[in-house]
Scaffold this motif. Structure first.
Motif, PDB file in Angstrom:
ATOM      1  N   THR A  12       5.774  22.438 -31.147  1.00 48.11           N
ATOM      2  CA  THR A  12       5.238  22.544 -32.505  1.00 48.11           C
ATOM      3  C   THR A  12       4.920  21.147 -33.045  1.00 48.11           C
ATOM      4  N   PHE A  13       5.719  20.183 -32.663  1.00 48.94           N
ATOM      5  CA  PHE A  13       5.482  18.790 -33.053  1.00 48.94           C
ATOM      6  C   PHE A  13       4.181  18.266 -32.457  1.00 48.94           C
ATOM      7  N   GLY A  14       3.859  18.705 -31.223  1.00 48.09           N
ATOM      8  CA  GLY A  14       2.637  18.246 -30.571  1.00 48.09           C
ATOM      9  C   GLY A  14       2.863  17.185 -29.516  1.00 48.09           C
ATOM     10  N   TYR A  15       3.938  17.322 -28.756  1.00 54.16           N
ATOM     11  CA  TYR A  15       4.316  16.342 -27.737  1.00 54.16           C
ATOM     12  C   TYR A  15       3.316  16.353 -26.580  1.00 54.16           C
ATOM     13  N   CYS A  16       2.864  15.158 -26.185  1.00 54.95           N
ATOM     14  CA  CYS A  16       1.929  15.006 -25.072  1.00 54.95           C
ATOM     15  C   CYS A  16       2.704  14.719 -23.785  1.00 54.95           C
ATOM     16  N   PRO A  17       2.559  15.567 -22.752  1.00 53.43           N
ATOM     17  CA  PRO A  17       3.329  15.374 -21.514  1.00 53.43           C
ATOM     18  C   PRO A  17       2.891  14.161 -20.698  1.00 53.43           C
ATOM     19  N   PRO A  24      -2.958  13.837 -31.690  1.00 54.28           N
ATOM     20  CA  PRO A  24      -3.543  13.650 -33.022  1.00 54.28           C
ATOM     21  C   PRO A  24      -3.587  14.970 -33.790  1.00 54.28           C
ATOM     22  N   GLU A  25      -3.631  14.853 -35.102  1.00 51.28           N
ATOM     23  CA  GLU A  25      -3.623  16.038 -35.951  1.00 51.28           C
ATOM     24  C   GLU A  25      -4.777  16.978 -35.627  1.00 51.28           C
ATOM     25  N   ASN A  26      -5.940  16.446 -35.309  1.00 56.05           N
ATOM     26  CA  ASN A  26      -7.107  17.283 -35.045  1.00 56.05           C
ATOM     27  C   ASN A  26      -7.150  17.819 -33.622  1.00 56.05           C
ATOM     28  N   LYS A  27      -6.046  17.616 -32.868  1.00 58.11           N
ATOM     29  CA  LYS A  27      -5.972  18.097 -31.489  1.00 58.11           C
ATOM     30  C   LYS A  27      -4.807  19.073 -31.256  1.00 58.11           C
ATOM     31  N   ARG A  28      -3.695  18.856 -31.966  1.00 60.06           N
ATOM     32  CA  ARG A  28      -2.548  19.752 -31.767  1.00 60.06           C
ATOM     33  C   ARG A  28      -2.787  21.063 -32.519  1.00 60.06           C
ATOM     34  N   TRP A  29      -2.141  22.142 -32.055  1.00 57.65           N
ATOM     35  CA  TRP A  29      -2.456  23.467 -32.605  1.00 57.65           C
ATOM     36  C   TRP A  29      -2.132  23.586 -34.088  1.00 57.65           C
ATOM     37  N   THR A  30      -1.072  22.943 -34.534  1.00 57.26           N
ATOM     38  CA  THR A  30      -0.733  22.999 -35.951  1.00 57.26           C
ATOM     39  C   THR A  30      -1.783  22.294 -36.803  1.00 57.26           C
ATOM     40  N   GLY A  31      -2.293  21.187 -36.302  1.00 57.85           N
ATOM     41  CA  GLY A  31      -3.336  20.458 -37.024  1.00 57.85           C
ATOM     42  C   GLY A  31      -4.652  21.214 -37.043  1.00 57.85           C
ATOM     43  N   LEU A  32      -4.990  21.860 -35.942  1.00 48.89           N
ATOM     44  CA  LEU A  32      -6.214  22.645 -35.883  1.00 48.89           C
ATOM     45  C   LEU A  32      -6.192  23.794 -36.892  1.00 48.89           C
ATOM     46  N   LEU A  33      -5.012  24.345 -37.141  1.00 49.54           N
ATOM     47  CA  LEU A  33      -4.895  25.425 -38.127  1.00 49.54           C
ATOM     48  C   LEU A  33      -5.236  24.950 -39.542  1.00 49.54           C
ATOM     49  N   LYS A  34      -5.177  23.645 -39.771  1.00 47.45           N
ATOM     50  CA  LYS A  34      -5.431  23.112 -41.111  1.00 47.45           C
ATOM     51  C   LYS A  34      -6.893  23.264 -41.537  1.00 47.45           C
ATOM     52  N   SER A  35      -7.751  23.629 -40.595  1.00 50.36           N
ATOM     53  CA  SER A  35      -9.137  23.893 -40.968  1.00 50.36           C
ATOM     54  C   SER A  35      -9.261  25.173 -41.797  1.00 50.36           C
ATOM     55  N   LYS A  36      -8.221  26.029 -41.745  1.00 57.79           N
ATOM     56  CA  LYS A  36      -8.282  27.312 -42.450  1.00 57.79           C
ATOM     57  C   LYS A  36      -7.095  27.574 -43.358  1.00 57.79           C
ATOM     58  N   PHE A  37      -5.988  26.851 -43.125  1.00 56.69           N
ATOM     59  CA  PHE A  37      -4.760  27.118 -43.864  1.00 56.69           C
ATOM     60  C   PHE A  37      -4.145  25.815 -44.372  1.00 56.69           C
ATOM     61  N   LEU A 178       7.094  21.465 -19.266  1.00 54.93           N
ATOM     62  CA  LEU A 178       7.702  21.793 -20.547  1.00 54.93           C
ATOM     63  C   LEU A 178       6.725  21.766 -21.723  1.00 54.93           C
ATOM     64  N   HIS A 179       5.678  20.949 -21.614  1.00 55.99           N
ATOM     65  CA  HIS A 179       4.738  20.767 -22.718  1.00 55.99           C
ATOM     66  C   HIS A 179       3.307  21.091 -22.289  1.00 55.99           C
ATOM     67  N   TYR A 180       2.394  21.130 -23.263  1.00 62.93           N
ATOM     68  CA  TYR A 180       1.056  21.646 -23.016  1.00 62.93           C
ATOM     69  C   TYR A 180      -0.024  20.579 -23.145  1.00 62.93           C
ATOM     70  N   ASP A 181      -1.093  20.766 -22.351  1.00 65.17           N
ATOM     71  CA  ASP A 181      -2.218  19.849 -22.450  1.00 65.17           C
ATOM     72  C   ASP A 181      -3.105  20.227 -23.636  1.00 65.17           C
ATOM     73  N   LEU A 182      -4.133  19.412 -23.874  1.00 66.40           N
ATOM     74  CA  LEU A 182      -4.970  19.623 -25.057  1.00 66.40           C
ATOM     75  C   LEU A 182      -5.715  20.950 -25.022  1.00 66.40           C
ATOM     76  N   ASN A 183      -6.184  21.342 -23.860  1.00 64.12           N
ATOM     77  CA  ASN A 183      -6.884  22.624 -23.764  1.00 64.12           C
ATOM     78  C   ASN A 183      -5.961  23.776 -24.137  1.00 64.12           C
ATOM     79  N   SER A 184      -4.705  23.700 -23.703  1.00 61.69           N
ATOM     80  CA  SER A 184      -3.735  24.736 -24.055  1.00 61.69           C
ATOM     81  C   SER A 184      -3.463  24.763 -25.551  1.00 61.69           C
ATOM     82  N   HIS A 185      -3.402  23.584 -26.173  1.00 63.47           N
ATOM     83  CA  HIS A 185      -3.201  23.542 -27.622  1.00 63.47           C
ATOM     84  C   HIS A 185      -4.335  24.262 -28.345  1.00 63.47           C
TER      85      HIS A 185
END
Length: 202
Positions: A12-17, A24-37, A178-185
């Motif tokens: 959820t934090f956005g850790y890069c493996p 970056p905020e515009n790459k992690r899934w939580t940041g991407l949600l900010k376009s709508k929420f 343990l963590h996800y790449d950018l495409n997965s985010h």
């Protein structure tokens, strides 16, 4: 704009493996949600869900979730994605602890928001034994993560929460298992966005 609280651990934090940085905020899934929420990000590396952490209260969901909820008002949706760190070899997680503590997290969440989404912990595999977190997880960690995984969906549905099986849509990076790449985010974002948009009235 609806307000979404995203609570969890390093994914959820956005850790890069690749290098251990934060995406970056515009790459992690939580940041991407900010376009709508309006997204409240409450992810923390190495946070456990159901046990006490030797690193302090903020690293244990059962000890810090109430105080985090108290920081905010007018939350429409709470997304909870946590549990994988409880399978570390230093802990001894069991079914009863998961059952009791996840129900309690859901109870607390529902005092704050009408809608709650539970995201499953990831199922560990042998990649975890070969990456940078190999000293923290072992074969028993893998067995437990796979054996206890069905509990999360059962508890979520019994408590009228939505549920997303993360393992059906993305796989963690082979770099650390343990963590996800950018495409997965981005895929995670798309799926959560769809669930939120379908269940919230705008």
């Amino acid at each position: 704009m609806k307000t979404i609280l995203c609570f969890g651990d390093s994914n959820t934090f956005g850790y890069c493996p690749v290098d251990g940085s934060r995406y970056p905020e515009n790459k992690r899934w939580t940041g991407l949600l900010k376009s709508k929420f309006n997204v409240l990000e409450e992810g923390l590396n190495n946070r456990v869900a159901f046990l006490k952490s030797p690193f302090g209260k903020n690293y244990s969901a059962i000890e810090c979730f109430s105080s985090i909820l108290d920081k905010y008002s007018n939350i429409d949706y709470i997304v909870i994605w946590i549990g994988t760190n409880d399978y570390q070899s230093i802990y001894n997680i069991d079914e009863k602890t998961i059952n009791d503590c996840l129900k309690n997290l859901i109870f607390l969440a529902k005092q704050k928001a009408d809608k709650v989404l539970i995201i499953s912990p990831l199922k560990l595999d042998d990649n975890i034994l070969n990456g940078s977190f190999s000293s923290m997880f072992n074969k028993n960690s893998i067995e437990k993560s796979n054996m206890m995984f069905p509990l999360y969906e059962q508890i979520a549905l019994e408590n009228n929460c939505l549920f997303l099986d993360i393992n059906k849509i993305v796989k963690p990076s082979k770099i650390d298992g343990l963590h996800y790449d950018l495409n997965s985010h981005y895929i995670i974002f798309e799926n959560i966005d769809r669930i939120l948009s379908d269940s919230l009235e705008f």
